[in-house]
Design a protein around this motif. Structure first.
Motif, short mmCIF file in Angstrom:
data_model
loop_
_atom_site.label_atom_id
_atom_site.label_comp_id
_atom_site.label_asym_id
_atom_site.label_seq_id
_atom_site.Cartn_x
_atom_site.Cartn_y
_atom_site.Cartn_z
N ASP A 87 11.50 6.72 -5.30
CA ASP A 87 10.67 7.86 -4.93
C ASP A 87 10.62 8.94 -6.01
OD1 ASP A 87 13.21 8.81 -4.72
OD2 ASP A 87 13.17 9.14 -2.55
N VAL A 113 6.37 9.70 -4.73
CA VAL A 113 6.57 8.95 -3.49
C VAL A 113 5.42 7.94 -3.30
CG1 VAL A 113 6.86 9.12 -0.99
CG2 VAL A 113 7.75 10.92 -2.49
N THR A 145 8.37 5.17 3.05
CA THR A 145 8.23 5.06 1.60
C THR A 145 9.02 3.87 1.06
OG1 THR A 145 7.84 7.40 1.23
CG2 THR A 145 8.84 6.19 -0.57
#
Length: 242
Positions: free
Chosen positions: A106, A59, A191
């Protein structure tokens, strides 16, 4: 061995669940390592390709592209396999039908496929070792990430690097740039507002120390990494956790 019982342990992995998925005509097994808690997904079907993928939750917290640079760098050798170009060596005489590594928004994936059982397990060992025990010297970070460069003493100072140059090319596509800024506008602070592949303007902000720390934080089984087996084999044989 061709059958598995939920609750039983196979080579250190406990079978938590099994299910037939008609859409792909496959038996799907979800295992969990009894010590580390690492999940392993096995898909058994008639496909002759035996596919393995080692996956990590990587991430990003910025757009320096650390996950992307690390994806390149672990394939530059490990303690057990101190080879400068793992891909190149595997491709020299191998029977692989697929070989790659990919950085997602991610996650980072290290998949390969082969129709040869012995090669399947041999490359699995290589992939696991380069991912978990890479050498990661500063020279690899500078080559794959970024470094200062001068063609001659009188030439202007430049920024170079494999991932840096790759992402310069990617960001030259206006659609890629639009998507990057759209996600940043729609999900600020998340993210997905970051560019996991690396924003060329942000990549030089990454230090070698941060690069090594990212590997230590994300590349080990207890903290969200997982194995994925996609196995195709005939009757009487087994692969993955079997």
């Amino acid at each position: 061995m061709t059958d598995f019982t939920p609750g039983s342990t196979y080579h250190g992995f406990i079978l938590r669940r099994k299910e037939h998925v008609a859409d792909i005509n496959s038996e799907v097994y979800l295992f969990e390592h009894e010590v580390l808690g690492t999940p392993a997904l096995a898909i058994k079907n008639a496909d002759p390709n035996k596919t393995f993928c080692f996956t990590f939750q990587t991430v990003p917290e910025d757009s320096t592209g650390v996950a992307h640079i690390l994806e390149h760098s672990v394939l530059m050798g490990s303690k057990k396999y101190p080879i400068h170009d793992v891909f190149g060596e595997i491709n020299k005489g191998g029977l692989t039908t697929f070989l790659n590594a990919m950085t997602g928004s991610d996650t980072t994936w290290y998949p390969f496929a082969s129709r040869n059982m012995m090669e399947y397990f041999n490359i699995m060992d290589v992939y696991c070792d380069v991912a978990l025990n890479p050498l990661l010297p500063r020279s690899t970070f500078e080559q794959e990430g970024w470094h200062y460069h001068k063609e001659s003493a009188d030439a202007p100072l430049q920024l170079q690097g494999v991932v840096l140059n790759e992402m310069k090319g990617a960001f030259s596509d206006p659609i890629r740039s639009i998507f990057h800024h759209t996600f940043g506008g729609l999900m600020p602070g998340s993210t997905y507002a970051h560019e996991s592949g690396g924003d060329p303007s942000a990549i030089p902000d990454l230090s070698y120390e941060q690069f090594v720390e990212f590997h230590q934080k994300h590349y080990h089984p207890p903290t969200g990494s997982c194995f994925l087996w996609r196995c195709g084999f005939g009757p009487g044989t087994c692969c993955g956790a079997g």
